[in-house]
Design a protein around this motif. Structure first.
Motif, PDB file in Angstrom:
ATOM      1  N   GLU A   1      -4.091   2.402   5.356  1.00 56.16           N
ATOM      2  CA  GLU A   1      -4.596   2.152   4.009  1.00 56.16           C
ATOM      3  C   GLU A   1      -3.622   2.577   2.926  1.00 56.16           C
ATOM      4  O   GLU A   1      -3.753   2.173   1.769  1.00 56.16           O
ATOM      5  CB  GLU A   1      -5.940   2.861   3.818  1.00 56.16           C
ATOM      6  CG  GLU A   1      -7.043   2.300   4.708  1.00 56.16           C
ATOM      7  CD  GLU A   1      -8.393   2.926   4.412  1.00 56.16           C
ATOM      8  OE1 GLU A   1      -8.457   3.835   3.560  1.00 56.16           O
ATOM      9  OE2 GLU A   1      -9.384   2.507   5.030  1.00 56.16           O
TER      10      GLU A   1
ATOM     11  N   ARG B   1      -3.095   0.392  -3.483  1.00 61.94           N
ATOM     12  CA  ARG B   1      -3.991  -0.607  -2.877  1.00 61.94           C
ATOM     13  C   ARG B   1      -4.950  -1.168  -3.918  1.00 61.94           C
ATOM     14  O   ARG B   1      -5.269  -2.373  -3.902  1.00 61.94           O
ATOM     15  CB  ARG B   1      -4.761   0.049  -1.729  1.00 61.94           C
ATOM     16  CG  ARG B   1      -5.532  -0.936  -0.853  1.00 61.94           C
ATOM     17  CD  ARG B   1      -6.207  -0.231   0.296  1.00 61.94           C
ATOM     18  NE  ARG B   1      -7.234   0.708  -0.147  1.00 61.94           N
ATOM     19  CZ  ARG B   1      -7.097   2.027  -0.179  1.00 61.94           C
ATOM     20  NH1 ARG B   1      -5.981   2.584   0.248  1.00 61.94           N
ATOM     21  NH2 ARG B   1      -8.078   2.808  -0.603  1.00 61.94           N
TER      22      ARG B   1
ATOM     23  N   VAL C   1       0.806  -1.221   0.000  1.00 62.56           N
ATOM     24  CA  VAL C   1       0.000   0.000   0.000  1.00 62.56           C
ATOM     25  C   VAL C   1       0.840   1.274   0.000  1.00 62.56           C
ATOM     26  O   VAL C   1       0.297   2.359  -0.134  1.00 62.56           O
ATOM     27  CB  VAL C   1      -0.970   0.033   1.205  1.00 62.56           C
ATOM     28  CG1 VAL C   1      -1.912  -1.153   1.162  1.00 62.56           C
ATOM     29  CG2 VAL C   1      -0.213   0.069   2.525  1.00 62.56           C
TER      30      VAL C   1
ATOM     31  N   ARG D   1       2.710  -6.915  -4.747  1.00 55.33           N
ATOM     32  CA  ARG D   1       1.410  -6.874  -5.447  1.00 55.33           C
ATOM     33  C   ARG D   1       1.320  -7.951  -6.522  1.00 55.33           C
ATOM     34  O   ARG D   1       0.285  -8.616  -6.679  1.00 55.33           O
ATOM     35  CB  ARG D   1       1.188  -5.477  -6.048  1.00 55.33           C
ATOM     36  CG  ARG D   1       0.906  -4.405  -5.004  1.00 55.33           C
ATOM     37  CD  ARG D   1       0.560  -3.068  -5.653  1.00 55.33           C
ATOM     38  NE  ARG D   1       1.713  -2.496  -6.338  1.00 55.33           N
ATOM     39  CZ  ARG D   1       2.627  -1.713  -5.774  1.00 55.33           C
ATOM     40  NH1 ARG D   1       2.534  -1.426  -4.485  1.00 55.33           N
ATOM     41  NH2 ARG D   1       3.624  -1.219  -6.472  1.00 55.33           N
TER      42      ARG D   1
ATOM     43  N   PHE E   1      -7.984  -6.965   2.952  1.00 57.81           N
ATOM     44  CA  PHE E   1      -7.032  -6.189   3.743  1.00 57.81           C
ATOM     45  C   PHE E   1      -7.472  -6.154   5.198  1.00 57.81           C
ATOM     46  O   PHE E   1      -8.665  -6.185   5.506  1.00 57.81           O
ATOM     47  CB  PHE E   1      -6.950  -4.747   3.222  1.00 57.81           C
ATOM     48  CG  PHE E   1      -6.087  -4.583   2.002  1.00 57.81           C
ATOM     49  CD1 PHE E   1      -4.716  -4.434   2.131  1.00 57.81           C
ATOM     50  CD2 PHE E   1      -6.653  -4.551   0.732  1.00 57.81           C
ATOM     51  CE1 PHE E   1      -3.911  -4.279   1.013  1.00 57.81           C
ATOM     52  CE2 PHE E   1      -5.868  -4.385  -0.390  1.00 57.81           C
ATOM     53  CZ  PHE E   1      -4.490  -4.248  -0.256  1.00 57.81           C
TER      54      PHE E   1
ATOM     55  N   ASP F   1      -4.234   4.993  -2.328  1.00 57.35           N
ATOM     56  CA  ASP F   1      -5.372   4.374  -3.011  1.00 57.35           C
ATOM     57  C   ASP F   1      -4.946   3.698  -4.317  1.00 57.35           C
ATOM     58  O   ASP F   1      -5.396   2.591  -4.632  1.00 57.35           O
ATOM     59  CB  ASP F   1      -6.451   5.419  -3.311  1.00 57.35           C
ATOM     60  CG  ASP F   1      -7.140   5.928  -2.048  1.00 57.35           C
ATOM     61  OD1 ASP F   1      -6.983   5.284  -0.991  1.00 57.35           O
ATOM     62  OD2 ASP F   1      -7.823   6.965  -2.124  1.00 57.35           O
TER      63      ASP F   1
END
Length: 398
Positions: A44, A50, A11, A22, A61, A47
């Motif tokens: 988090e 993620r 992330v 990833r 998650f 964005d």
């Protein structure tokens, strides 16, 4: 199976460890729909990063929060002290407190994707696997802040105590693990990073023209890709331009710039009147990279030390001959038909580049053999190798 993963880099990191993590997670979730994959992250993060994790029913998650659910919706009431302590709390959670969450979620195995495992994993009865990408902080501590070296060493010792098995991304990294620890060799598995094949796809004339105009690329240039920092040794490539063999060749250095540029590269460039022949590019989006690679004459990678060397694979896929430095894993990545020079020998680099320019004897044959060599890294079934390793560890533990 119920597998947990350290997802901090997933992330937060756009390249390197983040890309590895990833890619692996997306491969695993596609390969085994019956296994539950839980990605533990301190927050988090970004964005855009993620969201690169493909949404599937078997992946989710789990984020740390030191606040109770009802308090999380009242962020405006958090005290300044609590705000300042949050990074410390997240760090402590990742290094120790996460074990409670793993037990709560029934995790059967935990995989540290970026060289770290939390304290207490073994005591909790949860087998741990860790991927170690490199030990440069031990092999070349001069490239790091002494405090960072101290912290990295301590984390490495903790990881060795907690790990049931280690995944090394290259034989070079495995050798370093054995050199700097007493971890049993029979518990180290070499599993190469999975490399896609998008750089094999030829960019269109329009795509090439677009990036040529956008980045003002010279007509005849050699290319080097990677963070422009001391360890990557870009100065050697700049020095090679002074050799008469490369008198009409430009150099494009593509990557994030550090203080090394202003303190080392720029003074040398200006002193030797190379300003018009050295081009620095940063912030280049991934979609533009193939068209840039494919317009270069040759790829140079003079790094003093690497854990693997993905840019070499990308260059070969782009049908470029490669000239790299000796002394680490680069021979392993580039294979026997790339050329290698000592990381302090600028004249040798210039001569090797000269032998790699269009029209040079044997150039095309070396490219073809290199393309065959790197097939061992392209879309290799890393997911199945990992799943087999997970099952083996869980069965042993039981």
């Amino acid at each position: 199976m119920n597998i947990g993963f350290d997802a901090k880099r997933i992330v937060r990191n756009a390249t390197g460890l983040g890309s590895y993590s990833r890619t692996l997670i997306n491969s695993l979730t596609a390969a085994d729909a019956d296994t539950r994959f839980i990605l533990y992250a301190p927050d988090e993060g970004r964005d855009d990063l993620r969201q690169q994790i493909v949404e599937r029913p078997n992946v989710k998650f789990s984020f740390f929060s030191s606040q109770k659910p009802e308090a999380r919706s009242q962020k405006s009431f958090l005290s300044p002290i609590s705000f300042l302590l949050s990074p410390l709390k997240r760090s402590l959670w990742r290094s120790r407190g996460i074990v409670n969450d793993l037990q709560r979620d029934g995790v059967q195995l935990y995989h540290g994707l970026s060289g770290e495992l939390p304290t207490g994993l073994r005591k909790a009865g949860i087998p741990g696997i860790v991927t170690i990408h490199d030990l440069i902080f031990l092999r070349h501590p001069e490239y790091y802040n002494p405090i960072d070296v101290f912290l990295y060493r301590r984390k490495f010792r903790t990881t060795l105590r907690e790990a049931q098995r280690i995944v090394a991304i290259s034989e070079c990294t495995k050798r370093d693990i054995l050199a700097f620890s007493d971890f049993p060799e029979d518990r180290i598995d070499v599993i190469y990073q999975s490399c896609g094949t998008r750089f094999r796809q030829t960019a269109t004339d329009e795509e090439r023209a677009e990036v040529r105009d956008l980045y003002q690329l010279p007509e005849r240039f050699i290319l080097s890709v990677g963070t422009i920092e001391p360890r990557k040794n870009a100065l050697l490539a700049v020095q090679a331009l002074l050799n008469p063999a490369l008198s009409n060749i430009h150099l494009v250095l593509l990557g994030r710039q550090t203080k090394y540029v202003s303190k080392t590269l720029q003074p040398f460039i200006h002193k030797n009147q190379l300003t018009n022949r050295v081009h620095l590019l940063s912030g280049v989006p991934n979609q533009h990279l193939p068209a840039i690679y494919q317009q270069a004459l040759c790829f140079v990678y003079p790094s003093r030390y690497e854990g693997f060397g993905i840019p070499i694979i990308e260059a070969i896929q782009s049908r470029l001959p490669v000239v790299a430095a000796t002394g680490s894993c680069l021979e392993e990545a580039g294979g026997p038909d790339s050329l290698y020079v000592h990381p302090d020998d600028a004249d040798a680099l210039a001569q090797a580049v000269s032998r790699s320019l269009p029209g040079a004897e044997g150039r095309e044959e070396r490219i073809e053999r290199s393309l065959q060599y790197i097939q061992r890294f392209e879309n290799n079934d890393i997911a199945q190798q990992m799943l087999t390793l997970y099952q083996r560890c869980i069965n042993i533990d039981n």
